[in-house]
Enzyme design. Structure first.
Site, PDB file in Angstrom:
ATOM      1  N   ASP A   1       0.819  -1.219   0.000  1.00  0.00           N
ATOM      2  CA  ASP A   1       0.000   0.000   0.000  1.00  0.00           C
ATOM      3  C   ASP A   1       0.848   1.263   0.000  1.00  0.00           C
ATOM      4  OD1 ASP A   1       0.967  -0.469   2.548  1.00  0.00           O
ATOM      5  OD2 ASP A   1      -0.981  -0.859   3.435  1.00  0.00           O
TER       6      ASP A   1
ATOM      7  N   ASN B   1      -7.588  -2.722  14.104  1.00  0.00           N
ATOM      8  CA  ASN B   1      -8.977  -2.943  13.680  1.00  0.00           C
ATOM      9  C   ASN B   1      -9.103  -4.129  12.712  1.00  0.00           C
ATOM     10  OD1 ASN B   1      -7.826  -1.950  11.371  1.00  0.00           O
ATOM     11  ND2 ASN B   1      -9.199  -0.193  11.141  1.00  0.00           N
TER      12      ASN B   1
ATOM     13  N   HIS C   1      -7.196  -4.610  10.037  1.00  0.00           N
ATOM     14  CA  HIS C   1      -6.844  -4.370   8.630  1.00  0.00           C
ATOM     15  C   HIS C   1      -5.554  -5.110   8.259  1.00  0.00           C
ATOM     16  CE1 HIS C   1      -4.522  -0.334   9.504  1.00  0.00           C
ATOM     17  NE2 HIS C   1      -3.659  -1.329   9.433  1.00  0.00           N
TER      18      HIS C   1
ATOM     19  N   GLU D   1      -9.494  -1.823   5.190  1.00  0.00           N
ATOM     20  CA  GLU D   1     -10.160  -1.472   6.431  1.00  0.00           C
ATOM     21  C   GLU D   1     -11.451  -2.283   6.592  1.00  0.00           C
ATOM     22  OE1 GLU D   1      -8.379   0.154   8.353  1.00  0.00           O
ATOM     23  OE2 GLU D   1      -8.100   2.261   7.861  1.00  0.00           O
TER      24      GLU D   1
HETATM   25  C1  F6R Z   1       1.375  -1.265   6.055  1.00  0.00           C
HETATM   26  C2  F6R Z   1       0.345  -2.277   6.313  1.00  0.00           C
HETATM   27  C3  F6R Z   1      -0.485  -2.192   7.549  1.00  0.00           C
HETATM   28  C4  F6R Z   1       0.344  -2.452   8.811  1.00  0.00           C
HETATM   29  C5  F6R Z   1      -0.529  -2.357  10.055  1.00  0.00           C
HETATM   30  C6  F6R Z   1       0.261  -2.569  11.320  1.00  0.00           C
HETATM   31  O1  F6R Z   1       2.013  -1.557   4.816  1.00  0.00           O
HETATM   32  O2  F6R Z   1       0.189  -3.130   5.520  1.00  0.00           O
HETATM   33  O3  F6R Z   1      -1.510  -3.145   7.453  1.00  0.00           O
HETATM   34  O4  F6R Z   1       0.913  -3.726   8.724  1.00  0.00           O
HETATM   35  O5  F6R Z   1      -1.130  -1.089  10.106  1.00  0.00           O
HETATM   36  O6  F6R Z   1       1.158  -1.501  11.492  1.00  0.00           O
HETATM   37  P1  F6R Z   1       2.276  -1.536  12.613  1.00  0.00           P
HETATM   38  O7  F6R Z   1       3.223  -2.610  12.246  1.00  0.00           O
HETATM   39  O8  F6R Z   1       2.908  -0.175  12.547  1.00  0.00           O
HETATM   40  O9  F6R Z   1       1.578  -1.802  13.907  1.00  0.00           O
END
Ligand code: F6R
Length: 249
Positions: free
Chosen positions: A67, A135, A137, A142
């Site tokens: 992303d 959440n 994701h 989302e």
């Molecule tokens: C970012 C992504 C997100 C993160 C998630 C957890 O490329 O794919 O799904 O993996 O937001 O983020 P952290 O590791 O910062 O807790």
């Protein structure tokens, strides 16, 4: 799903790097799906260390990231392109032309189509690395009413803005939109590696592993993939979650 319980963030990072390095050694031109965020930082540091020790060669590896924020240029320190360059790509012998991240400045619809076609043209993803949002994701998929199939634009939720605004000067500076691979794109990866660390992810991990499979908790869909390895530390694995070292669905 195979669940590997480890003692610490460091051990999670080492084990994840071992799996990724083994994939590259088995198939030198592997297509790796990569994630950003705090969770994979240690994994990338371990891979850089493996490269420096001559244990892994990235010269033929291709990468596709999950992303990117809308409206950020690749030079912006908060962009995921910048993160990947600084954490991994600039320290290994990967060909920059083989590293792919959705464009945050392009026309949304065209960029999503281009990215989806690009992944197909590479022959799909051999190993997809994932982190987990509070959440549920994965990528920036989302909670929603339906699982999104392909790469698509998303409106970020308040929970994600709350969690990620720590990386921006102010909450207002954080983009409200992003482009992400779809759940279908992720689920087509041949192998998935989910890494989770910290007590704040405990409930999200429990729902990922044991909760009902529903688009309002996107990571639950991973229960349907036939080759998922989860590496989670003690803090993230709740004691009351019925888990052995390995659980196979
Ligand atoms: C970012 C992504 C997100 C993160 C998630 C957890 O490329 O794919 O799904 O993996 O937001 O983020 P952290 O590791 O910062 O807790």
């Amino acid at each position: 799903m195979k669940v590997i319980r480890v003692n610490s963030y460091e051990e999670m990072s080492r084990r994840a790097a071992d799996i990724i390095a083994a994939q590259i050694n088995k198939k030198p031109d592997s297509v790796l799906g990569l994630a950003t965020g705090s969770t994979p930082e240690g994994t990338y540091a371990e891979l850089v260390s493996d490269y420096e020790k001559g244990k892994v060669d990235f010269s033929l590896v291709r990468t596709v990231n999950l992303d990117e924020y809308e409206g950020l240029s690749p030079e912006s320190p908060q962009s995921y392109r910048y993160f990947m360059n600084k954490r991994l790509f600039e320290h290994i012998n990967i060909d920059p032309d083989n590293t792919h991240i959705p464009g945050g400045l392009s026309d949304e619809a065209e960029e999503c189509k281009r990215y989806e076609e690009l992944i197909s043209s590479l022959g799909g993803i051999d190993l997809q690395l994932l982190g987990l949002g509070h959440n549920g994701h994965i990528g920036f998929n989302e909670p929603a009413q339906e699982f999104a199939r392909h790469t698509h634009p998303v409106e970020l939720t308040e929970s994600t803005i709350e969690a990620n605004s720590r990386l921006f000067q102010s909450r207002e500076e954080m983009p409200r939109r992003a482009v992400t691979m779809g759940i279908g794109t992720i689920m087509q990866a041949k192998q998935i590696l989910l890494i989770v660390s910290g007590g704040d992810k405990k409930e999200a991990l429990r729902r990922t592993l044991c909760g009902p499979i529903r688009p309002d908790f996107p990571a639950s869909v991973l229960q349907l993939h036939r080759d998922v390895t989860v590496i989670a530390d003690e803090a993230a694995l709740s004691k009351d979650t019925t888990l052995s070292q390995d659980i196979a669905f």
